[in-house]
Design an enzyme around this catalytic site. Structure first.
Site, PDB file in Angstrom:
ATOM      1  N   ASP A 151       0.802  -1.223   0.000  1.00  0.00           N
ATOM      2  CA  ASP A 151       0.000   0.000   0.000  1.00  0.00           C
ATOM      3  C   ASP A 151       0.835   1.273   0.000  1.00  0.00           C
ATOM      4  O   ASP A 151       0.442   2.276  -0.593  1.00  0.00           O
ATOM      5  CB  ASP A 151      -0.922   0.026   1.229  1.00  0.00           C
ATOM      6  CG  ASP A 151      -2.040  -0.988   1.126  1.00  0.00           C
ATOM      7  OD1 ASP A 151      -2.385  -1.370   0.002  1.00  0.00           O
ATOM      8  OD2 ASP A 151      -2.566  -1.392   2.180  1.00  0.00           O
ATOM      9  N   TYR A 406     -12.874  -2.031  -2.985  1.00  0.00           N
ATOM     10  CA  TYR A 406     -13.400  -0.843  -2.321  1.00  0.00           C
ATOM     11  C   TYR A 406     -14.595  -0.294  -3.104  1.00  0.00           C
ATOM     12  O   TYR A 406     -14.739  -0.517  -4.300  1.00  0.00           O
ATOM     13  CB  TYR A 406     -12.325   0.239  -2.245  1.00  0.00           C
ATOM     14  CG  TYR A 406     -11.302   0.057  -1.151  1.00  0.00           C
ATOM     15  CD1 TYR A 406     -11.137  -1.152  -0.492  1.00  0.00           C
ATOM     16  CD2 TYR A 406     -10.473   1.109  -0.770  1.00  0.00           C
ATOM     17  CE1 TYR A 406     -10.193  -1.310   0.505  1.00  0.00           C
ATOM     18  CE2 TYR A 406      -9.522   0.967   0.225  1.00  0.00           C
ATOM     19  CZ  TYR A 406      -9.384  -0.246   0.858  1.00  0.00           C
ATOM     20  OH  TYR A 406      -8.451  -0.390   1.852  1.00  0.00           O
TER      21      TYR A 406
END
Length: 470
Positions: A151, A406
């Site tokens: 990330d 997401y």
């Protein structure tokens, strides 16, 4: 006429023609200069936006002189003024969802220079809507795509590009540098926020109007992070939810109110919510609602309600018995407004959203309880307040045989409507960890908006064949 006279006559004629040619050239030069000054001296009056073109063409064939002048001047209305967005309209009634955009980034990236991204979203301004995502600083076919499952790195940046296109090095605009972001337009200019730096000492840089305005240091020394979707502004005030602290224990969340990129007020999280991450926010009726991720305990989503006029907030949990985080247990008999509902494994949570509008409330969630696969929209009247509320309508967005990821809310607040029409996007993750035959982790995007009609379901999955990347 003797030879000398002939020579004198020819010479005189040639000189005469040369002088005439010179005079014409000087006159043409003067005309061009005059036209330039005439166009540049447009009076400062309130006139419509128009394109005016002045053309001058001079051709002297006898002396092979050609002069073409084409002057185009764009006159802008200097009295045109933008105003701050005002969230006074209600949400539009929604009976189903229609397709808005799908970028097919992974499919296109099999044979084109497409950026590796994740954490995408959409955000609009008075000119239209754009897609946003955190780039990994490489392309799908690039050798640096190895390891993009991680990330946080110094190579990530928030980029934006025209809605419907696939993000590439050639069409992406860098908004700010970082590995966590949010962005929104206040009606006059855009504010973008990016977090970057090491986990124990990250910082945020706030950009407004294309320039850095404010810096925010870490306050808990544990991955300062923000929404990963658009913020929302009202009369110039743009609240942003930020968290610093553990992902699976009590963390320090703040609501920071910005105006033109400058901090107006900071509030510590208050209310019933016990853990806040990755909020999806929208505004209507003068109120901003953020539906977030409880990564510590709750399979029911926390809700932050913000009053941007007086810059205050409250928090609670979505009351409905319809659980919308992933992973999650089976839907219980009763919901809980005041505390997290625990259960579900192995994933502790995923970014999600809802539109909470009384009878007109919609919740989004993955179809799978245990993994980020499939996606569905459920109409759940009074989901915000009723612990017994359940779905009365359903629409599949991605079938359960395909990966999702997401999801988040956005609205085109400048659309010419009597109400704000809800829209949402779903991230379609491909690559690692689920598809380990490739070295990268990336996504495409699908976005839909509300419709008063009752439209059918379809699967808007990513559609790329991973075998083609081997």
């Amino acid at each position: 006429m003797n030879p000398n006279q002939k020579i004198i006559c020819i010479s005189a004629t040639g000189m005469t023609l040369s002088v005439v040619s010179l005079l014409i050239g000087i006159a043409n030069l003067g005309l061009n200069i005059g036209l330039h000054y005439k166009v540049g001296d447009t009076p400062d009056v309130n006139i419509p936006n128009v394109n005016r073109t002045n053309s001058t063409t001079t051709i002297i064939n006898n002396n092979t002189q050609n002069n073409f002048t084409n002057i185009t001047n764009i006159i802008q209305n200097k009295n045109e003024e933008r105003t701050f967005l005002n969230l006074t309209k209600p949400l539009c009634e929604v009976n189903s969802w229609h397709i808005l955009s799908k970028d097919n980034a992974i499919r296109i990236g099999e044979d084109a220079h497409i950026l590796v991204t994740r954490e995408p979203y959409l955000s609009c301004d008075p000119q239209g809507c754009r897609m946003f995502a955190l780039s990994q600083g490489t392309t799908l076919r690039g050798r640096h795509a190895n390891g993009t499952i991680h990330d946080r790195s110094p190579f990530r940046a928030l980029v934006s590009w025209e809605m419907g296109q696939a993000p590439s090095p050639y069409n992406a605009k860098v908004e700010c540098i970082g590995w966590s972001s949010t962005s929104c337009h206040d009606g006059i200019s855009r504010m973008s926020i990016c977090m970057s730096g090491p986990n124990n000492n990250a910082s945020a840089v706030v950009w407004y109007g294309g320039r850095p305005v404010t810096e925010i240091p870490s306050w808990a020394g544990n991955i300062l992070r923000t929404q990963e979707s658009e913020c929302v502004c009202h009369k110039g005030v743009c609240p942003v939810v930020m968290t610093d602290g553990p992902a699976t224990n009590r963390a320090a969340t703040k609501i920071i109110y910005f105006k033109e990129g400058k901090i107006q007020k900071i509030e510590e999280l208050t209310g019933k919510a016990q853990h806040i991450e990755e909020c999806s926010c929208y505004g209507a009726g003068g109120v901003i609602k953020c539906i977030c991720r409880d990564n510590w305990k709750g399979a029911n989503r926390p809700v932050i309600t913000i009053d941007p006029e007086i810059m205050t907030h409250t928090s609670k949990y979505l009351c409905s018995k319809v659980l919308t985080d992933t992973s999650r247990p089976n839907d219980p008999t009763n919901g809980n407004c005041d505390a997290p509902i625990t259960g579900g494994s192995p994933d502790p949570g995923v970014k999600g959203f809802a539109f909470l509008d009384g009878e007109n409330s919609w919740l989004g969630r993955t179809i799978s309880k245990d993994s980020r696969s499939g996606y569905e929209m459920l109409k759940v009247p009074n989901a915000e307040t009723d612990t017994q509320s359940g779905p009365i309508s359903h629409q599949m967005i991605v079938n359960n045989q395909n990966w999702s990821g997401y999801s988040g809310a956005f609205i085109d607040y400048w659309a010419n409507k009597e109400c704000f029409n809800p829209c949402f996007y779903v991230e379609l993750i491909r690559g690692r960890p689920k598809e380990s035959s490739v070295l990268w982790t990336s996504n495409s995007i699908v976005a839909l908006c509300g419709s008063r009609e009752r439209l059918g379901s379809w699967s808007w999955h990513d559609g790329a064949e991973i075998i083609y990347f081997k």
